[in-house]
Structure formats: structure tokens, C-alpha cells
Design a protein around this motif. Structure first.
Motif, mmCIF file in Angstrom:
data_model
loop_
_atom_site.group_PDB
_atom_site.id
_atom_site.type_symbol
_atom_site.label_atom_id
_atom_site.label_comp_id
_atom_site.label_asym_id
_atom_site.label_seq_id
_atom_site.Cartn_x
_atom_site.Cartn_y
_atom_site.Cartn_z
ATOM 1 N N UNK A 120 0.877 -1.162 0.000
ATOM 2 C CA UNK A 120 0.000 0.000 0.000
ATOM 3 C C UNK A 120 0.917 1.215 0.000
ATOM 4 N N UNK A 121 0.835 2.040 -1.023
ATOM 5 C CA UNK A 121 1.814 3.115 -1.227
ATOM 6 C C UNK A 121 1.837 4.115 -0.072
ATOM 7 N N UNK A 122 0.675 4.604 0.354
ATOM 8 C CA UNK A 122 0.628 5.663 1.375
ATOM 9 C C UNK A 122 1.320 5.260 2.673
ATOM 10 N N UNK A 123 1.102 4.032 3.107
ATOM 11 C CA UNK A 123 1.642 3.605 4.409
ATOM 12 C C UNK A 123 2.864 2.703 4.289
ATOM 13 N N UNK A 124 3.175 2.265 3.078
ATOM 14 C CA UNK A 124 4.249 1.298 2.829
ATOM 15 C C UNK A 124 3.951 -0.057 3.503
ATOM 16 N N UNK A 125 2.675 -0.329 3.722
ATOM 17 C CA UNK A 125 2.252 -1.581 4.330
ATOM 18 C C UNK A 125 2.429 -2.715 3.329
ATOM 19 N N UNK A 126 3.143 -3.746 3.735
ATOM 20 C CA UNK A 126 3.395 -4.915 2.897
ATOM 21 C C UNK A 126 2.127 -5.749 2.880
ATOM 22 N N UNK A 127 1.464 -5.828 1.734
ATOM 23 C CA UNK A 127 0.214 -6.575 1.633
ATOM 24 C C UNK A 127 0.439 -8.065 1.457
ATOM 25 N N UNK A 128 1.511 -8.425 0.770
ATOM 26 C CA UNK A 128 1.802 -9.835 0.589
ATOM 27 C C UNK A 128 2.695 -10.068 -0.606
ATOM 28 N N UNK A 129 3.087 -11.317 -0.757
ATOM 29 C CA UNK A 129 3.946 -11.693 -1.873
ATOM 30 C C UNK A 129 3.709 -13.157 -2.212
ATOM 31 N N UNK A 130 4.082 -13.505 -3.429
ATOM 32 C CA UNK A 130 3.998 -14.888 -3.891
ATOM 33 C C UNK A 130 5.282 -15.207 -4.646
ATOM 34 N N UNK A 131 5.635 -16.470 -4.648
ATOM 35 C CA UNK A 131 6.861 -16.895 -5.314
ATOM 36 C C UNK A 131 6.534 -18.050 -6.250
ATOM 37 N N UNK A 132 7.232 -18.092 -7.376
ATOM 38 C CA UNK A 132 6.984 -19.127 -8.372
ATOM 39 C C UNK A 132 8.252 -19.385 -9.170
ATOM 40 N N UNK A 133 8.286 -20.535 -9.812
ATOM 41 C CA UNK A 133 9.415 -20.846 -10.691
ATOM 42 C C UNK A 133 9.205 -20.236 -12.069
ATOM 43 N N UNK A 134 7.973 -19.753 -12.342
ATOM 44 C CA UNK A 134 7.680 -19.169 -13.646
ATOM 45 C C UNK A 134 7.068 -17.790 -13.507
ATOM 46 N N UNK A 135 7.438 -16.914 -14.408
ATOM 47 C CA UNK A 135 6.845 -15.573 -14.460
ATOM 48 C C UNK A 135 5.690 -15.654 -15.446
ATOM 49 N N UNK A 136 4.496 -15.857 -14.909
ATOM 50 C CA UNK A 136 3.340 -16.052 -15.766
ATOM 51 C C UNK A 136 2.096 -15.443 -15.135
ATOM 52 N N UNK A 137 0.957 -15.641 -15.791
ATOM 53 C CA UNK A 137 -0.299 -15.074 -15.312
ATOM 54 C C UNK A 137 -0.697 -15.626 -13.949
ATOM 55 N N UNK A 138 -0.359 -16.879 -13.688
ATOM 56 C CA UNK A 138 -0.709 -17.476 -12.387
ATOM 57 C C UNK A 138 -0.026 -16.736 -11.241
ATOM 58 N N UNK A 139 1.217 -16.361 -11.438
ATOM 59 C CA UNK A 139 1.955 -15.615 -10.411
ATOM 60 C C UNK A 139 1.232 -14.308 -10.092
ATOM 61 N N UNK A 140 0.871 -13.571 -11.142
ATOM 62 C CA UNK A 140 0.193 -12.288 -10.958
ATOM 63 C C UNK A 140 -1.210 -12.494 -10.394
ATOM 64 N N UNK A 141 -1.922 -13.516 -10.865
ATOM 65 C CA UNK A 141 -3.276 -13.785 -10.366
ATOM 66 C C UNK A 141 -3.260 -14.097 -8.871
ATOM 67 N N UNK A 142 -2.271 -14.832 -8.421
ATOM 68 C CA UNK A 142 -2.162 -15.141 -6.986
ATOM 69 C C UNK A 142 -1.910 -13.872 -6.182
#
Length: 127
Positions: free
Chosen positions: A94-116
Motif C-alpha cells: 500500500x503506497x501511502x503507508x508502505x504496508x506490505x500486503x503480501x507476496x507470492x513466489x513461483x518458478x515461472x513468471x506467468x499469469x498465475x503468479x500475478x493472479x495469486x
């Protein structure tokens, strides 16, 4: 019991030793070194960061992943070189507060990574 629901519950070792062990692992100390230094079973030491990570995930879900007005979210991805492989880490804040909303990790850079990642952001957003 005050340790119920924390990584310290059902712990067979002093909490100070657990804290030291997890800190050493987080700072890159090999598990085998901790096993040798403190005369512990390797399976026990391997379990400690898992225990801590599970608790951190629950706290993050409870405190951060609650619907709120995010205003503006910034997402990014990082290519990570690991031993013999490449991983992709997608994250959002979240830009205003720099609150880390979450992250995901994958072996591939694909739509599934972004969708998650978008799924995590949606859990934090007001309808």
C-alpha cells in the motif's frame, strides 16, 4: 497458558534457545552449525523456522489481510537466482503507508503468479 497459539507452544526447549536458533537461521547460519553448537536434533532445528513462518502468516492474515481502503497499491516482481534455478517473487504494498500486503513466489513468471498476487490484494480491499 500464555504461549498458546504462538511458535512457543508445545516447545520442548527453552524459549531463549528457540529464539536464538531461529535468529541464526534467518541470518544465514547453517542448520548443521546450530545442531553442533547446541547439541540438538537436526529435525527439531529444521522445524523451528517452519513453526515461526506459520505463526507469522497467521498474524499477517489477521492484521493485514483485512478489507480496508488501500487508495493506491504498487506491485513489483523480482527475478531471484537460487542454486541451480531461477525464482520469481511478486509483491504488493500500500503506497501511502508502505504496508506490505503480501507476496507470492513461483518458478515461472506467468499469469498465475500475478493472479495469486491480485488475489492477496483483493482480500485487503474494500468491496
Amino acid at each position: 497458558m500464555e504461549s498458546r497459539g504462538t511458535p512457543f507452544s508445545w516447545l520442548q526447549y527453552p524459549t531463549a534457545l528457540f529464539t536464538i536458533g531461529v535468529t541464526l537461521i534467518a541470518d544465514g547460519c547453517p542448520v548443521q552449525a546450530i545442531v553442533a553448537a547446541f547439541k540438538l536434533d537436526e529435525r527439531t532445528v529444521i522445524d523451528w523456522p517452519k513453526r515461526t513462518g506459520q505463526h507469522c502468516r497467521k498474524v499477517h492474515e489477521h492484521l493485514v489481510q483485512q478489507p480496508c481502503d488501500l487508495e493506491h497499491v504498487q506491485a513489483d516482481e523480482i527475478r531471484i537466482k537460487a542454486q541451480g534455478k531461477v525464482l520469481w517473487l511478486a509483491m504488493a504494498i500500500m503506497v501511502r503507508t508502505r504496508l506490505w500486503l503480501g507476496s507470492v513466489i513461483s518458478t515461472r513468471r506467468d499469469e498465475q503468479l500475478i493472479a495469486r498476487l491480485i488475489g492477496i490484494v483483493r482480500t485487503c480491499t474494500l468491496p
